[in-house]
Design an enzyme around this catalytic site. Structure first.
Site, PDB file in Angstrom:
ATOM      1  N   TRP A 102       0.811  -1.221   0.000  1.00 27.22           N
ATOM      2  CA  TRP A 102       0.000   0.000   0.000  1.00 27.22           C
ATOM      3  C   TRP A 102       0.844   1.270   0.000  1.00 27.22           C
ATOM      4  O   TRP A 102       0.480   2.255  -0.657  1.00 27.22           O
ATOM      5  CB  TRP A 102      -0.986  -0.028   1.163  1.00 27.22           C
ATOM      6  N   ASP A 174      -0.657   7.254   6.195  1.00 30.13           N
ATOM      7  CA  ASP A 174      -1.829   6.459   5.848  1.00 30.13           C
ATOM      8  C   ASP A 174      -2.053   5.508   7.016  1.00 30.13           C
ATOM      9  O   ASP A 174      -1.332   4.532   7.187  1.00 30.13           O
ATOM     10  CB  ASP A 174      -1.586   5.700   4.547  1.00 30.13           C
ATOM     11  N   LYS A 198     -12.000  -0.269   8.358  1.00 28.03           N
ATOM     12  CA  LYS A 198     -11.258  -1.176   9.247  1.00 28.03           C
ATOM     13  C   LYS A 198     -11.706  -0.969  10.702  1.00 28.03           C
ATOM     14  O   LYS A 198     -12.245  -1.870  11.323  1.00 28.03           O
ATOM     15  CB  LYS A 198      -9.750  -0.930   9.159  1.00 28.03           C
TER      16      LYS A 198
END
Length: 362
Positions: A102, A174, A198
Site C-alpha cells: 500500500w 496512511d 477497518k
C-alpha cells in the site's frame, strides 16, 4: 447457527452494539419517522450530528485544536492523489517510505502529480522474515515538502510502531488499517488519512486530519472535491456526503468513548495479538514471516507453506464460522484481521480451530 467471527481485512467487523443501535433507528431516526439516509445532510439534525461527531473524535483521538477533521469520499486511494495535490509546495518534491504494497501504491499514484523519491524501509532475510530497517530520516527529510508512510501494511502484516523521525518536515501517514487502535500523538503529523472500513465504520467514507497551516496551498489543477480548503470551508460537504456511513462512524465514536477510550482498546488489541502470535510461535505447523518488532497488532499473517493445505484451512475455517481468513492474493496464505471490533472470543475460537486443524493435518 454457529457463531460467526469475521476476520476480513475490510470491510471489517462493526461492533454489535453499534449495529444494534443503527438497527433500532433505521426507520425512525431521532423521532423523525425517517431514516438518517433520507434526511437532508444540511438539515439541523444532521448538522448537529456531524458537529457532535467532530467533538467526540477530537476527544477520543486527542486531536489538537489547530487540526481540521474532514470526512471525504474516494477511500485512501483518493488521498494517494489528494495529498500531493494539496501539499507539494516550494520544494517541489516528496519522500515516500515503502514498507509494502500500500505504501508502494501510494507512491505510484503520487508520481502522477509530483516528483518524489522512494526509499524501501523493509528487508527480507534468508528465511523470508520481513523487518523494518530504518525509521530515522531526520538527516534528509527537510529537503522535501512532506514525508509519507503507511503505519500498517495489511497484506504482509508489517506495522511501523515507531513514528519516523523527520525533523521539521511534514509527516503524512496512511493509517487506514490501524487508526484509533491505540493513542497517537497527532502533533507529530502534518496529515493523517484513513479509509473507514477497518476501525471507524463502513466503507464509503474517509477520515482526513490535517494541520490548518497546510490547508490553502493546493495546486491550481486540484479538483474541488480533493481540495482540503474547499472541503474544510464546506463542512466536508461540497457534494452530498455518504450520510449513513458518517452516521455509523459517529455511533462507533460514541461506543468507544463509552467503553473507556483508546487506552482500553489498545490493551484489548495487544492482548488479542499476543494470544495469536504466542500460539504461532510454538507451532511447528504454521509460520509467520514478520520480525517480532514489526508484527502487526491488526493483521496477523500466517501460512502452512503448502498451498493445498492453506486452501483447505480457509474452507474448513469458514464452515466453522471463521470467515474471511484467506490471505491477500499478493501474498497468499492466511490473514486474521483482528481490528477493534473483533472480540477476544473470536481469537480464542480461531486458535482452537488452528490447533484442531494442525492435529488433523500435520
Amino acid at each position: 447457527m454457529t457463531q460467526v467471527f469475521n476476520f476480513s481485512a475490510g470491510p471489517a467487523m462493526i461492533s454489535k452494539p453499534v449495529l444494534e443501535k443503527a438497527q433500532s433507528e433505521l426507520l425512525n431516526w431521532l423521532g423523525q419517522g425517517t431514516s438518517v439516509m433520507e434526511v437532508s445532510h444540511r438539515g439541523k439534525l444532521f448538522m448537529e450530528m456531524i458537529t457532535e461527531c467532530d467533538k467526540d473524535l477530537r476527544q477520543l483521538f486527542n486531536v489538537p485544536d489547530n487540526y481540521k477533521i474532514l470526512f471525504l469520499q474516494g477511500g485512501a486511494r483518493g488521498q494517494f492523489a489528494a495529498v500531493p495535490m494539496n501539499l507539494i509546495g516550494a520544494k517541489g518534491k516528496a519522500l515516500y517510505l515503502n514498507s509494502g504494497h500500500w505504501s508502494g501504491m501510494a507512491a505510484k499514484e503520487a508520481r502522477n502529480f509530483c516528483e518524489l523519491d522512494e526509499i524501501s524501509i523493509v528487508d527480507k532475510d534468508e528465511n523470508g522474515v520481513i523487518s523494518v530497517n530504518r525509521t530515522d530520516f531526520s538527516d534528509i527529510a527537510e529537503q522535501y515538502d512532506y514525508v509519507h508512510y503507511c503505519t500498517n501494511e495489511t497484506i504482509t502484516g508489517v506495522q511501523i510502531k515507531e513514528i519516523p523521525k523527520v525533523g521539521n518536515a511534514v509527516l503524512v501517514a496512511d493509517m487506514s488499517s490501524d487508526i484509533m487502535s491505540k493513542p497517537v500523538d497527532i502533533s507529530k503529523f502534518g496529515l493523517i488519512y484513513a479509509g473507514a472500513q477497518k476501525n471507524l465504520g463502513p466503507a464509503g467514507i474517509t477520515l482526513v486530519i490535517v494541520r490548518e497551516d497546510l490547508i490553502g496551498h493546493a495546486c491550481q489543477a486540484t479538483p474541488s472535491i480533493w481540495n482540503y480548503e474547499t472541503q474544510a470551508n464546506s463542512d466536508s460537504m461540497i457534494n452530498t456526503p455518504p450520510t449513513f456511513a458518517w452516521y455509523l462512524c459517529a455511533l462507533v465514536f460514541k461506543q468507544m468513548l463509552a467503553e473507556g477510550g483508546l487506552e482500553i482498546y489498545a490493551k484489548r488489541n495487544e492482548k488479542k495479538a499476543a494470544l495469536l502470535y504466542s500460539y504461532l510461535e510454538q507451532s511447528q505447523f504454521y509460520r509467520n514471516y514478520i520480525a517480532v518488532a514489526n508484527r502487526s497488532v491488526m493483521n496477523v499473517t500466517f501460512s502452512t507453506d503448502n498451498d493445498e493445505l492453506n486452501a483447505k484451512f480457509v474452507a474448513e475455517a469458514a464452515e466453522a464460522g471463521l470467515q474471511a481468513l484467506k490471505g491477500h492474493k499478493v501474498l497468499g496464505g492466511m490473514r486474521a484481521s483482528i481490528y477493534n471490533a473483533m472480540p477476544i472470543e473470536g481469537v480464542e475460537a480461531l486458535i482452537a480451530f488452528m490447533k484442531k486443524f494442525e492435529a488433523e493435518n500435520a
